[in-house]
Design a protein around this motif. Structure first.
Motif, PDB file in Angstrom:
ATOM      1  N   ALA A   2       0.833  -1.204   0.000  1.00 15.77           N
ATOM      2  CA  ALA A   2       0.000   0.000   0.000  1.00 15.77           C
ATOM      3  C   ALA A   2       0.867   1.254   0.000  1.00 15.77           C
ATOM      4  O   ALA A   2       0.560   2.227  -0.691  1.00 15.77           O
ATOM      5  CB  ALA A   2      -0.928  -0.004   1.213  1.00 15.77           C
ATOM      6  N   LEU A   5       2.084   2.158  -3.445  1.00 20.00           N
ATOM      7  CA  LEU A   5       1.030   2.669  -4.326  1.00 20.00           C
ATOM      8  C   LEU A   5       0.620   4.088  -3.937  1.00 20.00           C
ATOM      9  O   LEU A   5       0.249   4.901  -4.780  1.00 20.00           O
ATOM     10  CB  LEU A   5      -0.200   1.756  -4.270  1.00 20.00           C
ATOM     11  CG  LEU A   5      -0.018   0.331  -4.790  1.00 20.00           C
ATOM     12  CD1 LEU A   5      -1.291  -0.473  -4.588  1.00 20.00           C
ATOM     13  CD2 LEU A   5       0.361   0.337  -6.263  1.00 20.00           C
ATOM     14  N   LEU A   6       0.663   4.355  -2.626  1.00 17.14           N
ATOM     15  CA  LEU A   6       0.165   5.640  -2.142  1.00 17.14           C
ATOM     16  C   LEU A   6       1.203   6.751  -2.185  1.00 17.14           C
ATOM     17  O   LEU A   6       0.865   7.919  -2.363  1.00 17.14           O
ATOM     18  CB  LEU A   6      -0.320   5.495  -0.693  1.00 17.14           C
ATOM     19  CG  LEU A   6      -1.664   4.814  -0.495  1.00 17.14           C
ATOM     20  CD1 LEU A   6      -1.836   4.409   0.953  1.00 17.14           C
ATOM     21  CD2 LEU A   6      -2.792   5.747  -0.912  1.00 17.14           C
ATOM     22  N   SER A   7       2.482   6.380  -2.026  1.00 13.80           N
ATOM     23  CA  SER A   7       3.471   7.437  -1.784  1.00 13.80           C
ATOM     24  C   SER A   7       3.603   8.492  -2.890  1.00 13.80           C
ATOM     25  O   SER A   7       3.773   9.662  -2.552  1.00 13.80           O
ATOM     26  CB  SER A   7       4.830   6.845  -1.412  1.00 13.80           C
ATOM     27  OG  SER A   7       5.187   5.864  -2.322  1.00 13.80           O
ATOM     28  N   SER A   9       1.335   9.921  -4.751  1.00 13.13           N
ATOM     29  CA  SER A   9       0.259  10.918  -4.574  1.00 13.13           C
ATOM     30  C   SER A   9       0.455  11.709  -3.292  1.00 13.13           C
ATOM     31  O   SER A   9       0.300  12.935  -3.274  1.00 13.13           O
ATOM     32  CB  SER A   9      -1.104  10.239  -4.521  1.00 13.13           C
ATOM     33  OG  SER A   9      -1.367   9.585  -5.716  1.00 13.13           O
ATOM     34  N   ILE A  10       0.788  10.984  -2.212  1.00 13.71           N
ATOM     35  CA  ILE A  10       0.975  11.677  -0.928  1.00 13.71           C
ATOM     36  C   ILE A  10       2.116  12.681  -1.042  1.00 13.71           C
ATOM     37  O   ILE A  10       1.998  13.831  -0.617  1.00 13.71           O
ATOM     38  CB  ILE A  10       1.252  10.665   0.210  1.00 13.71           C
ATOM     39  CG1 ILE A  10       0.013   9.799   0.425  1.00 13.71           C
ATOM     40  CG2 ILE A  10       1.638  11.377   1.494  1.00 13.71           C
ATOM     41  CD1 ILE A  10       0.188   8.722   1.460  1.00 13.71           C
ATOM     42  N   ILE A  13       1.153  15.847  -2.860  1.00 15.06           N
ATOM     43  CA  ILE A  13       0.325  16.780  -2.092  1.00 15.06           C
ATOM     44  C   ILE A  13       1.113  17.418  -0.954  1.00 15.06           C
ATOM     45  O   ILE A  13       0.985  18.612  -0.696  1.00 15.06           O
ATOM     46  CB  ILE A  13      -0.957  16.077  -1.612  1.00 15.06           C
ATOM     47  CG1 ILE A  13      -1.827  15.877  -2.845  1.00 15.06           C
ATOM     48  CG2 ILE A  13      -1.683  16.894  -0.555  1.00 15.06           C
ATOM     49  CD1 ILE A  13      -3.121  15.221  -2.623  1.00 15.06           C
ATOM     50  N   LEU A  17       1.464  21.172  -1.832  1.00 15.20           N
ATOM     51  CA  LEU A  17       0.333  21.852  -1.217  1.00 15.20           C
ATOM     52  C   LEU A  17       0.578  22.100   0.272  1.00 15.20           C
ATOM     53  O   LEU A  17       0.505  23.236   0.729  1.00 15.20           O
ATOM     54  CB  LEU A  17      -0.959  21.053  -1.418  1.00 15.20           C
ATOM     55  CG  LEU A  17      -2.217  21.784  -0.965  1.00 15.20           C
ATOM     56  CD1 LEU A  17      -2.520  22.968  -1.856  1.00 15.20           C
ATOM     57  CD2 LEU A  17      -3.416  20.847  -0.932  1.00 15.20           C
TER      58      LEU A  17
ATOM     59  N   ALA B  85      -3.080   4.797  -6.004  1.00 12.22           N
ATOM     60  CA  ALA B  85      -3.434   5.246  -4.657  1.00 12.22           C
ATOM     61  C   ALA B  85      -4.880   4.887  -4.337  1.00 12.22           C
ATOM     62  O   ALA B  85      -5.185   4.435  -3.224  1.00 12.22           O
ATOM     63  CB  ALA B  85      -3.213   6.753  -4.532  1.00 12.22           C
ATOM     64  N   LEU B  89      -6.318   2.541  -1.361  1.00  7.76           N
ATOM     65  CA  LEU B  89      -7.297   3.045  -0.394  1.00  7.76           C
ATOM     66  C   LEU B  89      -8.510   2.128  -0.277  1.00  7.76           C
ATOM     67  O   LEU B  89      -9.073   1.963   0.793  1.00  7.76           O
ATOM     68  CB  LEU B  89      -7.769   4.448  -0.807  1.00  7.76           C
ATOM     69  CG  LEU B  89      -6.849   5.606  -0.456  1.00  7.76           C
ATOM     70  CD1 LEU B  89      -7.408   6.905  -1.008  1.00  7.76           C
ATOM     71  CD2 LEU B  89      -6.651   5.723   1.043  1.00  7.76           C
ATOM     72  N   ILE B 100      -5.341   9.508   5.234  1.00  8.48           N
ATOM     73  CA  ILE B 100      -4.709   9.602   3.916  1.00  8.48           C
ATOM     74  C   ILE B 100      -5.735   9.950   2.849  1.00  8.48           C
ATOM     75  O   ILE B 100      -5.479  10.764   1.960  1.00  8.48           O
ATOM     76  CB  ILE B 100      -3.965   8.296   3.591  1.00  8.48           C
ATOM     77  CG1 ILE B 100      -2.746   8.192   4.505  1.00  8.48           C
ATOM     78  CG2 ILE B 100      -3.530   8.248   2.127  1.00  8.48           C
ATOM     79  CD1 ILE B 100      -2.031   6.890   4.447  1.00  8.48           C
ATOM     80  N   LEU B 103      -6.382  13.550   3.080  1.00  9.49           N
ATOM     81  CA  LEU B 103      -5.232  14.285   2.543  1.00  9.49           C
ATOM     82  C   LEU B 103      -5.288  14.337   1.018  1.00  9.49           C
ATOM     83  O   LEU B 103      -5.088  15.380   0.403  1.00  9.49           O
ATOM     84  CB  LEU B 103      -3.929  13.619   3.003  1.00  9.49           C
ATOM     85  CG  LEU B 103      -2.642  14.305   2.556  1.00  9.49           C
ATOM     86  CD1 LEU B 103      -2.384  15.547   3.411  1.00  9.49           C
ATOM     87  CD2 LEU B 103      -1.443  13.370   2.640  1.00  9.49           C
ATOM     88  N   LEU B 104      -5.583  13.187   0.397  1.00 11.70           N
ATOM     89  CA  LEU B 104      -5.593  13.143  -1.065  1.00 11.70           C
ATOM     90  C   LEU B 104      -6.756  13.938  -1.656  1.00 11.70           C
ATOM     91  O   LEU B 104      -6.681  14.410  -2.779  1.00 11.70           O
ATOM     92  CB  LEU B 104      -5.639  11.686  -1.563  1.00 11.70           C
ATOM     93  CG  LEU B 104      -4.429  10.823  -1.215  1.00 11.70           C
ATOM     94  CD1 LEU B 104      -4.539   9.457  -1.861  1.00 11.70           C
ATOM     95  CD2 LEU B 104      -3.132  11.486  -1.640  1.00 11.70           C
ATOM     96  N   SER B 106      -7.887  16.690  -0.161  1.00 12.51           N
ATOM     97  CA  SER B 106      -7.812  18.053   0.367  1.00 12.51           C
ATOM     98  C   SER B 106      -7.609  19.158  -0.687  1.00 12.51           C
ATOM     99  O   SER B 106      -8.101  20.266  -0.471  1.00 12.51           O
ATOM    100  CB  SER B 106      -6.728  18.158   1.440  1.00 12.51           C
ATOM    101  OG  SER B 106      -5.458  17.996   0.854  1.00 12.51           O
TER     102      SER B 106
END
Lengths: 283, 268
Positions: A2, A5-7, A9-10, A13, A17, B85, B89, B100, B103-104, B106
């Motif tokens: 996970a 896959l997530l890093s 996008s995280i 942001i 941002l 992602a 999720l 998370i 956050l995505l 936001s």
């Protein structure tokens, strides 16, 4: 797995941002020295300047006032079309109406403001019509007034309200209203006593959305309001890029964000307390 | 009789409001075909002159091409990083999942002018530290737009993943398919509506963005919405109406061709 896959996008942001917002917050506490980008320090002078300067206080109150009035108008105007779209029997008419709501909503602010300029401008369609019919000889100034800005903001935000309410009404079971009608309630009463209480989550969501959009509207006050009708978002742009006063611009941005947040929470709370079932405040 | 009147006034209210919402767009399209140089009624005739005229103006042609390029690249990157992602999720089990997800999503909640000024100051600060220029560059603009696309992809793709049947993927894995093959042949096709909607909305949000981009464009290279705003500050004529009409046609066309695949009213 996970995490992999997530890093991306995280990371995007956080880097593009979250960090910028933190930096902006830091800048709002810096003193301003003309000609320099960053003078390190911790001061509240940008915020005290904002609240002690009647000009900026007016800009903030004007922004809040326009946002409250436009949001109430959006709610009042949005209920009937939303209900109609949710309940209309013809699937064809329904999808045409949905496109008519979604298309303006996705058009972006530049094109929608262009639309209102073409209508309301000195050399726009309404003035061309007035001159053509001989009702006036010189163009009437329709732009650069509070009313024009209000109309512009309502038309920009109304589609958001309609689509939000419509999707909530769609999930309310039709037999509930039919039962009320069958038991002799008038359509208006059935709506008020049965549908409205059930659609409150949509009313809250739509109100919050329209209010946030109105507070932050940029293109409409800039072009339809002109120099005479200042609102917050154009003032932020002005300070950051033209006046190059980053600390004060950052403070403006934070006042705008914070005011929006507080008023949003407040309006959601007020609407959540309101209960049409008992005809007033919940005890 | 009374019910009759109230039903008519209800319909008048509904269609009157709808007219109010679509009037600016319809007027723009109508005016863009006027043959006169300024807006006057009745029009002297109708022509395509102003579309050609708009294409000849550097700001509009360049703006259109830049917006198109930025939107295509940002949407592509947005899909590549946010589809995995969304998968994590919906299918993954790990702590902090709702944080998370918030956050995505936001970037949708942060006002464009605030996010734009923050990124602008951040880029300049970055340049002072590293000598790498990001403000007023294509990569800088695209990077800021990728952030705009992520929440739309996440929102729309997770929505369609929740409805997809996980057991088909498990069956394929049990039968010996490689996880990549399962992803490519089963997971992706089953979320096609979400992918189309996510890509469409990302493209539109990037293409029409005004508030964030005004901080990040360079001299001589503006995006289309900014070119429209700049032009409107001094001029009002059928040429700018033609430019706005082109954007209306482009987005309208995209909505109509994707309409069979996605449920538009559910996207918000």
């Amino acid at each position: 797995m996970a995490a992999g896959l997530l890093s991306p996008s995280i990371l995007a942001i956080v880097l593009l941002l979250a960090f910028p917002l933190i930096l902006l917050g830091r800048y709002s506490l810096n003193p301003f020295v003309p000609g320099e980008f960053a003078t390190e320090g911790v001061t509240l002078e940008n915020f005290t300047r904002f609240f002690s300067d009647p000009y900026y206080r007016d800009v903030l109150f004007r922004t809040i006032g326009i946002s409250i009035v436009s949001t109430i108008c959006c709610l009042l105007l949005g209920i009937a079309p939303a209900y109609y779209i949710a309940r209309v029997r013809s699937a064809r008419l329904k999808s045409i109406l949905i496109i008519c709501v979604v298309l303006p909503l996705l058009m972006g602010n530049a094109v929608r403001v262009a639309g209102w300029m073409v209508l309301l401008g000195d050399r726009g369609v309404i003035n061309a019509f007035l001159t053509f019919t001989g009702l006036t000889s010189a163009p009437v100034e329709l732009l650069y007034t509070g009313k024009a800005v209000l109309i512009g903001i309502i038309s920009v935000n109304l589609p958001f309200m309609i689509i939000t309410l419509q999707s909530v009404i769609e999930n309310i079971a039709r037999p509930l209203e039919e039962a009320a009608l069958g038991l002799g309630a008038s359509p208006l009463r059935a709506f008020y006593r049965v549908v409205l209480p059930l659609m409150m989550p949509g009313v809250i969501a739509g109100t919050v959305l329209c209010f946030i959009l109105a507070m932050n509207s940029y293109a409409t006050p800039l072009l339809i309001g002109g120099p005479k009708f200042q609102m917050m978002a154009p003032a932020v742009y002005e300070q950051i890029t033209r006046a190059s006063n980053w600390p004060f611009g950052a403070a403006l941005a934070f006042v705008l964000m914070f005011t929006t947040l507080v008023l949003t929470v407040l309006s959601a709370w007020l609407l959540g307390r309101y209960d049409p079932q008992s005809g007033g405040k919940r005890t | 009789m009374k019910a009759h009147i109230s039903s008519w006034s209800y319909r008048a209210l509904v269609f009157g409001t709808m007219l109010f919402v679509v009037t600016p767009l319809i007027t723009v399209i109508w005016v863009s075909f006027f043959s006169n140089k300024l807006i006057s009624l009745p029009p002297q005739g109708y022509s395509f002159t102003w579309y050609l005229n708009a294409w000849r103006l550097d700001d509009f042609r360049g703006g259109f091409l830049l917006s198109l390029k930025v939107a295509v690249v940002a949407t592509f990157i947005g899909l590549v990083i946010a589809v995995p992602a969304s998968l994590a999720l919906v299918r993954g089990r790990f702590p902090g999942k709702s944080f998370i997800s918030t956050l995505l999503l936001s970037p949708m909640m942060i006002p464009g002018v605030v996010a734009g000024s923050a990124v602008y100051i951040y880029y300049i600060q970055f340049e002072l530290l590293t000598n790498v220029q990001l403000a007023a560059t294509f990569p800088g603009l695209v990077a800021a737009h990728v952030v705009l696309t992520i929440p739309w992809v996440v929102r729309l793709v997770t929505a369609s993943l929740v409805g997809a049947n996980e057991s088909i993927e498990e069956a394929a894995l049990n039968l010996g398919a490689h996880p990549w093959r399962v992803f490519w042949r089963i997971t992706l096709p089953s979320v096609r509506p979400g992918l189309i909607a996510g890509g469409l909305f990302s493209f539109i949000m990037s293409f029409t963005d005004l508030e964030k981009s005004i901080f990040l464009i360079g001299p001589g290279s503006t995006t289309l919405p900014i070119a429209i705003i700049n032009y409107l500050e001094w001029n009002l004529d059928p040429t700018v109406a033609a430019v706005a009409a082109v954007q209306i046609f482009l987005i309208g066309f995209m909505l109509i061709i994707s309409d069979p695949y996605i449920k538009l009213s559910r996207a918000f």
